[in-house]
Design a protein around this motif. Structure first.
Motif, PDB file in Angstrom:
ATOM      1  N   LYS A 162       0.257  -8.001   6.266  1.00  0.00           N
ATOM      2  CA  LYS A 162       1.781  -7.594   5.376  1.00  0.00           C
ATOM      3  C   LYS A 162       2.650  -8.072   5.004  1.00  0.00           C
ATOM      4  O   LYS A 162       2.832  -7.357   4.073  1.00  0.00           O
ATOM      5  N   LEU A 163       3.551  -8.784   6.188  1.00  0.00           N
ATOM      6  CA  LEU A 163       4.508  -9.313   5.361  1.00  0.00           C
ATOM      7  C   LEU A 163       4.326 -10.658   4.274  1.00  0.00           C
ATOM      8  O   LEU A 163       4.729 -10.585   2.755  1.00  0.00           O
ATOM      9  N   ILE A 164       3.402 -11.080   4.447  1.00  0.00           N
ATOM     10  CA  ILE A 164       2.740 -12.715   3.334  1.00  0.00           C
ATOM     11  C   ILE A 164       2.627 -11.017   2.397  1.00  0.00           C
ATOM     12  O   ILE A 164       2.591 -11.813   0.778  1.00  0.00           O
ATOM     13  N   LYS A 165       1.971 -10.251   2.027  1.00  0.00           N
ATOM     14  CA  LYS A 165       1.020  -9.269   1.235  1.00  0.00           C
ATOM     15  C   LYS A 165       2.366  -8.868   0.395  1.00  0.00           C
ATOM     16  O   LYS A 165       2.474  -9.087  -0.510  1.00  0.00           O
ATOM     17  N   ALA A 166       3.270  -8.589   1.236  1.00  0.00           N
ATOM     18  CA  ALA A 166       4.397  -8.073   0.479  1.00  0.00           C
ATOM     19  C   ALA A 166       5.290  -9.044  -0.585  1.00  0.00           C
ATOM     20  O   ALA A 166       5.838  -8.525  -1.281  1.00  0.00           O
ATOM     21  N   VAL A 167       5.539 -10.338   0.346  1.00  0.00           N
ATOM     22  CA  VAL A 167       6.263 -11.641  -0.843  1.00  0.00           C
ATOM     23  C   VAL A 167       5.296 -11.632  -1.981  1.00  0.00           C
ATOM     24  O   VAL A 167       5.766 -11.757  -2.711  1.00  0.00           O
ATOM     25  N   ALA A 168       3.526 -11.725  -1.702  1.00  0.00           N
ATOM     26  CA  ALA A 168       2.873 -11.946  -3.126  1.00  0.00           C
ATOM     27  C   ALA A 168       3.465 -10.274  -4.318  1.00  0.00           C
ATOM     28  O   ALA A 168       3.505 -11.087  -5.224  1.00  0.00           O
ATOM     29  N   ASN A 169       3.285  -9.116  -3.615  1.00  0.00           N
ATOM     30  CA  ASN A 169       3.525  -8.276  -4.565  1.00  0.00           C
ATOM     31  C   ASN A 169       4.517  -8.313  -5.341  1.00  0.00           C
ATOM     32  O   ASN A 169       4.556  -7.328  -6.330  1.00  0.00           O
ATOM     33  N   ARG A 170       5.454  -8.650  -4.693  1.00  0.00           N
ATOM     34  CA  ARG A 170       6.943  -8.844  -5.677  1.00  0.00           C
ATOM     35  C   ARG A 170       6.994  -9.525  -6.892  1.00  0.00           C
ATOM     36  O   ARG A 170       7.394  -9.361  -8.156  1.00  0.00           O
ATOM     37  N   SER A 171       5.565 -10.409  -7.246  1.00  0.00           N
ATOM     38  CA  SER A 171       5.116 -10.831  -8.183  1.00  0.00           C
ATOM     39  C   SER A 171       3.848 -10.728  -9.079  1.00  0.00           C
ATOM     40  O   SER A 171       3.727 -11.809 -10.045  1.00  0.00           O
ATOM     41  N   SER A 172       3.264 -10.333  -8.214  1.00  0.00           N
ATOM     42  CA  SER A 172       1.465  -9.891  -8.619  1.00  0.00           C
ATOM     43  C   SER A 172       1.156  -9.178  -8.264  1.00  0.00           C
ATOM     44  O   SER A 172       1.202  -8.055  -7.116  1.00  0.00           O
ATOM     45  N   ARG A 173       0.326  -8.576  -9.416  1.00  0.00           N
ATOM     46  CA  ARG A 173      -0.371  -6.894  -8.898  1.00  0.00           C
ATOM     47  C   ARG A 173      -1.690  -7.263  -8.940  1.00  0.00           C
ATOM     48  O   ARG A 173      -2.441  -6.664  -8.367  1.00  0.00           O
ATOM     49  N   ASN A 174      -2.492  -8.861  -9.637  1.00  0.00           N
ATOM     50  CA  ASN A 174      -3.490  -8.530  -8.947  1.00  0.00           C
ATOM     51  C   ASN A 174      -4.588 -10.023  -8.224  1.00  0.00           C
ATOM     52  O   ASN A 174      -5.672  -9.959  -8.546  1.00  0.00           O
ATOM     53  N   ASP A 183       0.934  -1.153  -0.385  1.00  0.00           N
ATOM     54  CA  ASP A 183      -0.184   0.145   0.247  1.00  0.00           C
ATOM     55  C   ASP A 183       0.616   1.653  -0.034  1.00  0.00           C
ATOM     56  O   ASP A 183       0.402   2.647   0.486  1.00  0.00           O
ATOM     57  N   ASN A 184       2.179   0.946  -0.497  1.00  0.00           N
ATOM     58  CA  ASN A 184       2.839   1.928  -0.753  1.00  0.00           C
ATOM     59  C   ASN A 184       3.558   2.778   0.489  1.00  0.00           C
ATOM     60  O   ASN A 184       3.618   4.050   1.097  1.00  0.00           O
ATOM     61  N   LYS A 185       3.501   2.386   1.289  1.00  0.00           N
ATOM     62  CA  LYS A 185       3.710   2.802   2.818  1.00  0.00           C
ATOM     63  C   LYS A 185       4.455   1.464   3.383  1.00  0.00           C
ATOM     64  O   LYS A 185       5.732   1.684   4.517  1.00  0.00           O
ATOM     65  N   ASP A 186       4.756   0.468   3.631  1.00  0.00           N
ATOM     66  CA  ASP A 186       5.700  -0.491   4.306  1.00  0.00           C
ATOM     67  C   ASP A 186       6.160  -0.991   3.590  1.00  0.00           C
ATOM     68  O   ASP A 186       5.930  -1.601   2.621  1.00  0.00           O
ATOM     69  N   TYR A 187       7.896  -1.001   3.674  1.00  0.00           N
ATOM     70  CA  TYR A 187       8.553  -1.391   2.888  1.00  0.00           C
ATOM     71  C   TYR A 187       9.320  -2.613   3.159  1.00  0.00           C
ATOM     72  O   TYR A 187       9.506  -2.379   3.852  1.00  0.00           O
TER      73      TYR A 187
END
Length: 588
Positions: A466-478, A274-278
């Motif tokens: 947030k941790l799970i979503k960050a890992v998923a977000n790096r390879s997935s947008r949708n 969410d453009n907040k937690d890196y």
């Protein structure tokens, strides 16, 4: 190929690998380094360094490396027989494992290569203090760092043995002659893990935070560091249900990696939620930031030694000339390329191929063909996405350098794979996304079973997500990025999410079977494991193949028949026959 660590090991590996070997005990059947048992050997720091290096050399050997994959992956729901279409390997050791026809005579029940490394580590722990007394150049801080390093390697080897066999012989002294007692009883696996954890707690701060750079290149990923030990401690704590400790150790690693990532690249290159937690992860697919599909996978598995890496075995194909090791396992287990064809076989699938369930997911237009998760492509190569029944499907992770997409294309099915031309793929033990998911899992296990979540439950779930979503977000947008915390209503939902995400992220990395066994241990039954593993068998095969796994003893391996004959104090796992005359040959 950027193989930075080999610049460090080139000379020392040759020397260590050439140390003479001799006889040892019946129990271990490990050839000791005869020369290093002589009193006139342990005189200076270099003597210690060479034996430490020999521990890594032994871990690079083919028998050790194969077991990292076989023990951690082959019985899981991730893999099936890759040869079945063209060759009959049903009577091979690997084929029997895939069919869940696992016997004490299978060659992969042999654990001697792991005890060989353990014995070398024990020897260094015993001898290093004596060398420090003799060599003024070998400082106390050097000695303590050395001991922390080999204690971590020893703990890692024992942890593999415990996760595979449960209870195993446990010793922390060096076997130096045949007069020492060898018929040891097995020690409870949880006792071993707790003992080694206490040992690491007392020494990990002595380990180096980073190894000196070589030609301005970071080579720390190829040797034990404090982050490597903390990652191992998080893994071991999770195994025995010490969830607060597991979360704490994993959190320290994530913080350390974040600081290192920020110092080198800044926030712009990191994955955010969410453009907040890196988080200290490179995007694997983010065209808007300039990261084409496959960026992270190429750095992690193609090049090796990325900033996300914590500990990995480094390989080179030039072992015939400079003494360093090549990794031929992937070209046999995953993919036989034209340059790697052997025994008269053409290029094609290796011994192991992706489970049909995974392959069929490529057909899911909503999830994969619409460019949402690059991991499915970076993990699997296929010849025809339109016909999964006829297509050749192989494991691509490690076997290929990576993949690219044509500039004009956005569909992952248009990927073009880059073939690996030499056998130099590294083996990754720990990387930061793995540790992030460890912390997420440790947090989820601490959520209460209450129907109405408490304030603490919500706090734990928030961070885990947030941790799970960050890992998923790096390879997935949708896909998962569209999910919210409200999609999960209870602890079991959260556990399913993190275990599914670990599967997606760590496909074919020797993690999945241990994950399934860990959850079975922590829940006290094998229901989840049975459901997952049954999915790779068809029809009535599922019931017969998984019948042994109904009991927790059955998720562990049998003791080797040879070991049982040598050591009467070891009794066979009750889930397996007490005697078996059949034997099966390995493919190598």
């Amino acid at each position: 190929m950027n193989k930075k660590i080999n610049k460090w090991v080139k000379v020392t590996l040759v020397a260590a690998a050439c140390l003479p070997l001799g006889a040892c005990s019946d129990f271990l059947n490990v050839d000791p380094l005869t020369i290093v048992f002589e009193d006139n050997y342990w005189k200076e720091k270099n003597d210690v360094d060479q034996v430490v290096t020999s521990c890594y050399v032994r871990m690079q050997s083919d028998d050790f490396l194969r077991r990292l994959f076989i023990w951690g992956e082959s019985r899981s729901d991730n893999v099936r027989d890759g040869y079945k279409a063209n060759f009959d390997y049903s009577n091979s050791a690997e084929g029997k494992i895939l069919d869940e026809d696992l016997l004490a005579t299978n060659v992969y029940t042999d654990w001697l290569c792991f005890y060989d490394v353990i014995n070398r580590c024990n020897l260094v722990i015993e001898k290093a203090p004596k060398v420090a007394e003799l060599d003024p150049a070998y400082l106390e801080s050097d000695m303590n760092a050395t001991i922390a390093e080999v204690k971590a390697l020893r703990a890692l080897c024992y942890f593999y043995l415990v996760r595979t066999f449960k209870d195993v012989p446990f010793y922390t002294y060096a076997y130096v002659n045949d007069e020492q007692p060898t018929a040891l009883f097995v020690t409870d696996g949880d006792v071993i893990v707790r003992t080694l954890l206490d040992d690491l707690k007392g020494c990990y701060t002595h380990a180096l935070k980073a190894w000196p750079a070589v030609n301005n290149e970071d080579v720390s990923y190829g040797r034990i560091t404090q982050d490597a030990i903390l990652s191992l401690m998080a893994d071991m704590s999770l195994w025995i249900g010490n969830f607060e400790d597991a979360a704490s150790y994993a959190g320290q690693v994530i913080t350390n990696k974040y600081n290192k990532f920020y110092e080198k690249y800044g926030l712009a290159a990191m994955v955010s939620v969410d453009n907040k937690d890196y988080y200290p992860l490179f995007p694997d697919f983010d065209p808007q930031k300039g990261f084409p599909a496959g960026t992270a996978s190429q750095m992690l598995f193609g090049q090796g030694g990325s900033i996300e890496s914590i500990f990995e075995l480094d390989f080179s194909s030039s072992y015939k000339t400079d003494g360093t090791a090549a990794n031929e396992m992937f070209s046999e287990f995953f993919y036989r390329g034209v340059f790697q064809a052997y025994s008269g076989h053409d290029a094609g699938p290796g011994i192991f191929a992706p489970a049909k369930e995974l392959w069929e997911e490529i057909q899911d237009n909503e999830l994969f063909l619409s460019n949402t998760d690059s991991r499915i492509v970076s993990s699997m190569w296929y010849s025809d996405a339109s016909d999964p029944e006829q297509a050749i499907v192989t494991i691509a992770k490690y076997a290929y350098m990576g993949f690219t997409l044509p500039i004009s294309s956005t569909a992952l099915t248009a990927a073009i794979w880059m073939e690996r031309s030499v056998d130099d793929a590294n083996w990754i033990f720990y990387r930061v996304s793995d540790v992030m998911l460890m912390r997420a899992e440790a947090l989820i296990w601490q959520i209460s079973d209450s129907e109405v979540p408490t304030e603490q439950d919500n706090k734990l779930a928030d961070e885990a997500f947030k941790l799970i979503k960050a890992v998923a977000n790096r390879s997935s947008r949708n896909s998962i990025s569209a999910l919210t915390k409200d999609d999960f209503s209870n602890k079991n939902d959260w556990l399913n999410l993190v275990y599914d995400e670990r599967r997606r992220e760590l496909l074919f990395e020797g993690k999945r079977w241990f994950d399934l066994v860990r959850r079975s241990r922590l829940e006290g039954d094998t229901k989840y494991l049975l459901e997952k593993v049954s999915s790779k068998f068809e029809g009535g095969q599922a019931v017969s193949a998984t019948s042994r796994m109904v009991n927790l003893n059955g998720v562990y391996w049998p003791y080797s028949q040879d070991e049982l004959k040598k050591n009467p104090n070891i009794k066979q796992n009750p889930a397996y026959p007490s005697a078996e005359d059949n034997s099966y040959e390995s493919t190598k």
